[in-house]
Design a protein around this motif. Sequence first.
Motif, PDB file in Angstrom:
ATOM      1  N   THR A  62       0.833  -1.194   0.000  1.00  0.00           N
ATOM      2  CA  THR A  62       0.000   0.000   0.000  1.00  0.00           C
ATOM      3  C   THR A  62       0.869   1.246   0.000  1.00  0.00           C
ATOM      4  N   VAL A  63       0.247   2.393  -0.122  1.00  0.00           N
ATOM      5  CA  VAL A  63       0.883   3.694   0.013  1.00  0.00           C
ATOM      6  C   VAL A  63       0.020   4.518   0.953  1.00  0.00           C
ATOM      7  N   GLU A  64       0.629   5.158   1.911  1.00  0.00           N
ATOM      8  CA  GLU A  64      -0.126   6.006   2.825  1.00  0.00           C
ATOM      9  C   GLU A  64      -0.162   7.425   2.281  1.00  0.00           C
ATOM     10  N   THR A  65      -1.307   7.803   1.755  1.00  0.00           N
ATOM     11  CA  THR A  65      -1.479   9.125   1.174  1.00  0.00           C
ATOM     12  C   THR A  65      -2.904   9.593   1.418  1.00  0.00           C
ATOM     13  N   THR A  66      -3.060  10.828   1.848  1.00  0.00           N
ATOM     14  CA  THR A  66      -4.387  11.368   2.110  1.00  0.00           C
ATOM     15  C   THR A  66      -5.008  11.917   0.838  1.00  0.00           C
ATOM     16  N   CYS A  67      -6.309  12.185   0.906  1.00  0.00           N
ATOM     17  CA  CYS A  67      -7.029  12.711  -0.254  1.00  0.00           C
ATOM     18  C   CYS A  67      -8.296  13.413   0.202  1.00  0.00           C
ATOM     19  N   ASP A  68      -8.489  14.633  -0.249  1.00  0.00           N
ATOM     20  CA  ASP A  68      -9.709  15.396  -0.001  1.00  0.00           C
ATOM     21  C   ASP A  68     -10.449  15.515  -1.323  1.00  0.00           C
ATOM     22  N   VAL A  69     -11.600  14.854  -1.439  1.00  0.00           N
ATOM     23  CA  VAL A  69     -12.294  14.808  -2.728  1.00  0.00           C
ATOM     24  C   VAL A  69     -12.880  16.153  -3.139  1.00  0.00           C
ATOM     25  N   ASP A 111     -25.051  23.575   3.211  1.00  0.00           N
ATOM     26  CA  ASP A 111     -25.238  22.126   3.329  1.00  0.00           C
ATOM     27  C   ASP A 111     -25.447  21.485   1.962  1.00  0.00           C
ATOM     28  N   TRP A 112     -26.236  22.122   1.124  1.00  0.00           N
ATOM     29  CA  TRP A 112     -26.450  21.616  -0.243  1.00  0.00           C
ATOM     30  C   TRP A 112     -25.113  21.485  -0.976  1.00  0.00           C
ATOM     31  N   ASN A 113     -24.333  22.561  -0.964  1.00  0.00           N
ATOM     32  CA  ASN A 113     -23.062  22.565  -1.685  1.00  0.00           C
ATOM     33  C   ASN A 113     -22.089  21.532  -1.127  1.00  0.00           C
ATOM     34  N   ARG A 114     -22.073  21.367   0.187  1.00  0.00           N
ATOM     35  CA  ARG A 114     -21.146  20.410   0.800  1.00  0.00           C
ATOM     36  C   ARG A 114     -21.440  18.990   0.341  1.00  0.00           C
ATOM     37  N   VAL A 115     -22.710  18.594   0.339  1.00  0.00           N
ATOM     38  CA  VAL A 115     -23.059  17.229  -0.068  1.00  0.00           C
ATOM     39  C   VAL A 115     -22.795  17.013  -1.553  1.00  0.00           C
ATOM     40  N   ILE A 116     -23.188  17.970  -2.373  1.00  0.00           N
ATOM     41  CA  ILE A 116     -22.949  17.848  -3.812  1.00  0.00           C
ATOM     42  C   ILE A 116     -21.459  17.813  -4.107  1.00  0.00           C
ATOM     43  N   ASP A 117     -20.693  18.628  -3.376  1.00  0.00           N
ATOM     44  CA  ASP A 117     -19.256  18.712  -3.626  1.00  0.00           C
ATOM     45  C   ASP A 117     -18.556  17.396  -3.299  1.00  0.00           C
ATOM     46  N   VAL A 118     -18.921  16.775  -2.182  1.00  0.00           N
ATOM     47  CA  VAL A 118     -18.284  15.511  -1.797  1.00  0.00           C
ATOM     48  C   VAL A 118     -18.823  14.348  -2.621  1.00  0.00           C
ATOM     49  N   ASP A 119     -20.131  14.190  -2.646  1.00  0.00           N
ATOM     50  CA  ASP A 119     -20.739  12.974  -3.193  1.00  0.00           C
ATOM     51  C   ASP A 119     -20.736  12.933  -4.723  1.00  0.00           C
ATOM     52  N   ARG A 153     -35.880  14.501   4.322  1.00  0.00           N
ATOM     53  CA  ARG A 153     -34.727  15.143   4.938  1.00  0.00           C
ATOM     54  C   ARG A 153     -33.390  14.681   4.349  1.00  0.00           C
ATOM     55  N   LEU A 154     -33.412  14.188   3.119  1.00  0.00           N
ATOM     56  CA  LEU A 154     -32.172  13.751   2.481  1.00  0.00           C
ATOM     57  C   LEU A 154     -32.075  14.241   1.038  1.00  0.00           C
ATOM     58  N   LEU A 155     -32.649  15.400   0.767  1.00  0.00           N
ATOM     59  CA  LEU A 155     -32.688  15.890  -0.610  1.00  0.00           C
ATOM     60  C   LEU A 155     -31.311  15.989  -1.259  1.00  0.00           C
ATOM     61  N   PRO A 156     -30.308  16.652  -0.656  1.00  0.00           N
ATOM     62  CA  PRO A 156     -29.010  16.764  -1.340  1.00  0.00           C
ATOM     63  C   PRO A 156     -28.373  15.402  -1.601  1.00  0.00           C
ATOM     64  N   TYR A 157     -28.504  14.499  -0.651  1.00  0.00           N
ATOM     65  CA  TYR A 157     -27.918  13.167  -0.794  1.00  0.00           C
ATOM     66  C   TYR A 157     -28.582  12.406  -1.945  1.00  0.00           C
ATOM     67  N   CYS A 158     -29.906  12.424  -1.983  1.00  0.00           N
ATOM     68  CA  CYS A 158     -30.626  11.736  -3.061  1.00  0.00           C
ATOM     69  C   CYS A 158     -30.270  12.332  -4.421  1.00  0.00           C
ATOM     70  N   ALA A 159     -30.203  13.662  -4.483  1.00  0.00           N
ATOM     71  CA  ALA A 159     -29.864  14.328  -5.740  1.00  0.00           C
ATOM     72  C   ALA A 159     -28.443  13.995  -6.174  1.00  0.00           C
ATOM     73  N   ALA A 160     -27.514  14.009  -5.218  1.00  0.00           N
ATOM     74  CA  ALA A 160     -26.121  13.714  -5.544  1.00  0.00           C
ATOM     75  C   ALA A 160     -25.965  12.284  -6.050  1.00  0.00           C
ATOM     76  N   LYS A 161     -26.610  11.333  -5.389  1.00  0.00           N
ATOM     77  CA  LYS A 161     -26.481   9.940  -5.800  1.00  0.00           C
ATOM     78  C   LYS A 161     -27.172   9.681  -7.137  1.00  0.00           C
ATOM     79  N   SER A 162     -28.253  10.407  -7.419  1.00  0.00           N
ATOM     80  CA  SER A 162     -28.847  10.314  -8.758  1.00  0.00           C
ATOM     81  C   SER A 162     -27.853  10.797  -9.805  1.00  0.00           C
ATOM     82  N   GLY A 163     -27.136  11.861  -9.463  1.00  0.00           N
ATOM     83  CA  GLY A 163     -26.095  12.359 -10.362  1.00  0.00           C
ATOM     84  C   GLY A 163     -24.972  11.365 -10.551  1.00  0.00           C
TER      85      GLY A 163
END
Length: 254
Positions: A62-69, A111-119, A153-163
């Motif tokens: 393995t390689v130990e390396t971090t990553c911020d998506v 909150d919307w932007n955070r979920v879309i940005d990560v997911d 109560r999961l609109l951003p998550y559902c939208a992101a996963k649809s994307g």
Amino acid sequence: MPEYPKVTVDGKTAVVIGGTSGIGEAIALAFAEDGADVVATSRRADAVADTAERVRDHGARTVETTCDVTDRDSIEAMRDAVLEEFGSVDVLVNSAGVAARTEFLDLTVEDWNRVIDVDLNGTFHACQLFGRVMDEGSIINVSSMSADLARERLLPYCAAKSGVNALTRCASRELAPDVRVNAIAPGFVMTPLTEEEYSEGSELRRGIDERAVLGRVAEREEITGTAVYLASDASSYTTGEVLFVDGGFTRNAL
């Protein structure tokens, strides 16, 4: 007799983004146990180091390396570190994800932007950056059954996963024939983060058990078999698919 491809990742090099916790960690360790070299990465260096030790316990490199998506440069730097060590990448798993449990009218732009940005955005960046350097292999995006459901109560998550599902299908066409792109859509899975929410006797758990055809939530290790299949040569004719691993929950019409 023809020689059929085996459901194994033995000898492959795999990168699992979001691979230090939850479903991603289970996938990373399953790959390592099956003979792959595995880079399990996330934002936290301590979590990366801890998972790397467990990967090595299975005899994998393995390689130990971090990553911020949320940082494209971070993903690119991680990719280059993996290429420097191993020379190539056969499998990429995108498993980093967050959710914001908020009523629609109370949902903040932050909150919307955070979920879309990560997911969603993070999955796009990783698929594109790794797709440019993978000569052949498999990209696996971890989606969710929520992509096909209207969950409270999961609109951003559902939208992101649809994307993510749409991204998976379109990228599979663009990267074919050498790189296959598929997604896994888990249902309710028991992880350290969901243990309390899905505990026996809770209202949510009762609803899950009643609707899921298999009558229970999943353990995260039950998602790993699908990941190994999609990463292996046994799925060489499978691309652009979203495979639901939800105990029959989504398709069980009431």
